[in-house]
Design a protein around this motif. Structure first.
Motif, mmCIF file in Angstrom:
data_model
loop_
_atom_site.group_PDB
_atom_site.id
_atom_site.type_symbol
_atom_site.label_atom_id
_atom_site.label_comp_id
_atom_site.label_asym_id
_atom_site.label_seq_id
_atom_site.Cartn_x
_atom_site.Cartn_y
_atom_site.Cartn_z
ATOM 1 N N ALA A 76 0.880 -1.228 -0.028
ATOM 2 C CA ALA A 76 -0.066 0.048 -0.001
ATOM 3 C C ALA A 76 0.817 1.110 -0.007
ATOM 4 N N THR A 77 1.982 1.069 0.351
ATOM 5 C CA THR A 77 2.807 2.481 0.612
ATOM 6 C C THR A 77 3.171 2.854 -1.054
ATOM 7 N N HIS A 105 -2.597 7.932 6.776
ATOM 8 C CA HIS A 105 -1.382 7.128 7.294
ATOM 9 C C HIS A 105 0.002 7.848 6.348
ATOM 10 N N ASN A 156 -5.926 3.195 10.216
ATOM 11 C CA ASN A 156 -5.433 2.043 10.877
ATOM 12 C C ASN A 156 -4.908 2.416 12.301
ATOM 13 N N ASP A 181 -7.042 5.123 0.349
ATOM 14 C CA ASP A 181 -5.996 4.155 0.870
ATOM 15 C C ASP A 181 -7.125 2.936 1.822
ATOM 16 N N ALA A 183 -5.753 -0.023 2.721
ATOM 17 C CA ALA A 183 -4.969 -1.032 3.444
ATOM 18 C C ALA A 183 -5.601 -1.926 4.472
ATOM 19 N N GLN A 184 -6.697 -1.279 5.319
ATOM 20 C CA GLN A 184 -7.226 -1.946 6.337
ATOM 21 C C GLN A 184 -8.675 -2.554 6.196
ATOM 22 N N THR A 204 -3.358 -3.911 -0.017
ATOM 23 C CA THR A 204 -1.929 -4.530 0.372
ATOM 24 C C THR A 204 -2.563 -5.932 0.983
ATOM 25 N N HIS A 206 -0.701 -8.015 3.365
ATOM 26 C CA HIS A 206 -0.245 -8.565 4.566
ATOM 27 C C HIS A 206 -1.099 -8.129 5.761
ATOM 28 N N LYS A 207 -2.312 -7.333 5.511
ATOM 29 C CA LYS A 207 -3.317 -7.225 6.755
ATOM 30 C C LYS A 207 -4.328 -8.248 6.576
HETATM 31 C C1 PLP Z 1 -3.919 2.575 6.167
HETATM 32 C C2 PLP Z 1 -2.509 2.144 5.590
HETATM 33 N N1 PLP Z 1 -1.921 2.645 4.582
HETATM 34 C C3 PLP Z 1 -0.696 2.128 4.075
HETATM 35 C C4 PLP Z 1 0.088 1.169 4.858
HETATM 36 C C5 PLP Z 1 1.295 0.713 4.403
HETATM 37 O O1 PLP Z 1 0.975 -0.563 3.719
HETATM 38 P P1 PLP Z 1 2.100 -1.610 3.272
HETATM 39 O O2 PLP Z 1 3.075 -1.932 4.559
HETATM 40 O O3 PLP Z 1 1.674 -2.609 2.503
HETATM 41 O O4 PLP Z 1 3.091 -0.788 2.638
HETATM 42 C C6 PLP Z 1 -0.611 0.570 5.947
HETATM 43 C C7 PLP Z 1 0.128 -0.288 6.770
HETATM 44 O O5 PLP Z 1 0.673 -0.160 7.763
HETATM 45 C C8 PLP Z 1 -1.887 1.168 6.520
HETATM 46 O O6 PLP Z 1 -2.493 0.704 7.605
#
Ligand code: PLP
Length: 387
Positions: A76-77, A105, A156, A181, A183-184, A204, A206-207
């Motif tokens: 996600a980054t 984030h 997050n 975003d 990711a969560q 992403t 890995h969550k």
């Molecule tokens: C809301 C959010 N955005 C982005 C990220 C970053 O994701 P990644 O670890 O896949 O780069 C995270 C992870 O901590 C997140 O919780």
């Protein structure tokens, strides 16, 4: 003496990889599996390409979009970077305006800062004391040169859910692109992209019980973006580099297994039990909106205890005092401060996050430990008047 494993309540930081996901990945690593380069035209390459294509389809299906709208990234980054830089820098002038929120984030906020320094205009919206923004704030911040609005789905740190459908409708009606975003979100809250007006979404693996180091950016048809990584024609030229078949296959399997309808109520029940237990500790309060929230995250402020002591005292529970990516920072969480918490209250806050493998026993042990340690720290604090 063998050290007891801490109770893992940090699923928002990352999740263990599900054994079914591991199994799917193992089939892509060795000579007798889909190890070949998916860009190679020979038969082994085609086999790997087929696996990638099935994974892409599973990911797309989970968010109700088409496979060709998914671009693989390292997480996600990178997706956030690609979305923000790829849209604003792609315009070829420095006149673009970006709107985002102070509680995003760091992957969004630090990228926005880079754009800000490069001459783009950035507006950072405030949230209210529950962590939410209103669509009216976005409307008021829009300018003639606004190109992109970036608002996360599930926060997050505090788990609150922003009003995406309303913001999406506003952006679409004004011809402004909307990035989210998410990711969560997957496996916790629905993300029906076919119903919401969202142009770019960061995902992403890995969550969601998939491997680390793999993610994706969803691109609505017609959205033009400038790549950040060059060196090959993979991902339609939008993200060069040999596709990581095993990571992608694991990501696909993890998304296929993510079952919000069945899992979210279980997470909700575990979180409710945890909150019931923790709120009986004198003065403990919930950080973030009480209802508009993801089922797995509980962030609580514990007045009367010093942050660092709290972390040391609760070593037997693997929890977080902020985003996992900010653990080197001694400062209080910027998210909690944006909600109006004082430095000391923000430092005396903990984020608990439950997941697929959390048990009722884990929750009950964590509550008992918290009660004991907070009581002990408060007695100590009563001898230190400056805490
Ligand atoms: C809301 C959010 N955005 C982005 C990220 C970053 O994701 P990644 O670890 O896949 O780069 C995270 C992870 O901590 C997140 O919780």
């Amino acid at each position: 003496m063998k050290k007891i494993e801490p109770i893992y309540l940090d699923y928002a930081a990352t999740t263990p990889v599900d054994s079914r996901v591991v199994k799917s990945m193992n089939g892509c690593l060795e000579m007798d599996g889909a190890f070949a380069n998916p860009s190679s035209v020979h038969l082994p390459g085609q086999r790997a390409a087929q696996m990638v294509s099935e994974a892409r389809a599973a990911i797309a299906a989970r968010i109700h979009v088409r496979p060709q709208e998914i671009v693989f990234t390292s997480g996600a980054t990178e997706s956030d970077n690609l979305a923000l830089k790829g849209i604003l820098m792609g315009r070829g002038d420095r006149y673009g305006h970006l709107i985002t929120v102070k509680t995003e984030h760091k992957a969004v906020l630090d990228t926005a800062k880079v754009l800000d320094r490069a001459g783009f205009e950035v507006t950072y919206l405030d949230c209210d004391s529950t962590g939410l923004i209103e669509v009216r704030q976005v409307a008021d911040a829009l300018k003639e040169n606004t190109i992109l609005v970036s608002v996360m789905h599930v926060n997050n740190e505090i788990g609150v859910i922003q009003p995406l459908p309303e913001i999406g409708q506003l952006c679409r009606s004004k011809g402004v692109l909307f990035h989210v975003d998410a990711a969560q979100s997957i496996g916790k809250v629905p993300l029906p992209l076919n119903e919401w007006c969202i142009d770019l979404v960061s995902l992403t693996s890995h969550k969601v019980y998939g491997p680390k180091g793999i993610g994706a950016l969803y691109l609505h048809p017609g959205v033009q973006i400038t790549p950040l990584i060059h060196g090959g024609e993979q991902e339609r030229g939008l993200r060069a580099g040999t596709l990581s078949t095993h990571q992608i296959v694991g990501f696909g399997k993890a998304f296929e297994l993510a079952d919000t309808k069945n899992e979210a109520p279980k997470l909700e029940a575990l979180r409710a039990r945890l909150w019931e237990g923790l709120k009986s500790i004198d003065g403990v309060r919930l950080n973030g909106h009480p209802d508009q929230r993801s089922p797995n995250i509980l962030n609580v402020a514990i007045p009367g205890v010093e942050g660092e002591s709290l972390r040391l005292a609760t070593e037997d529970i693997a929890v977080s005092s902020g985003a996992a990516c900010n653990t080197d920072s001694p400062e209080a969480s910027y998210v909690l401060k944006a909600l109006g918490l004082s430095d000391s209250l923000a430092q005396g806050s903990l984020r608990f996050s439950v997941g697929r493998f959390t048990t009722i026993n884990d929750i009950d042990r964590a509550i008992a430990l918290m009660k004991k340690e907070v009581a002990r720290l408060r007695v100590l604090a009563s001898f230190m008047p400056n805490w």
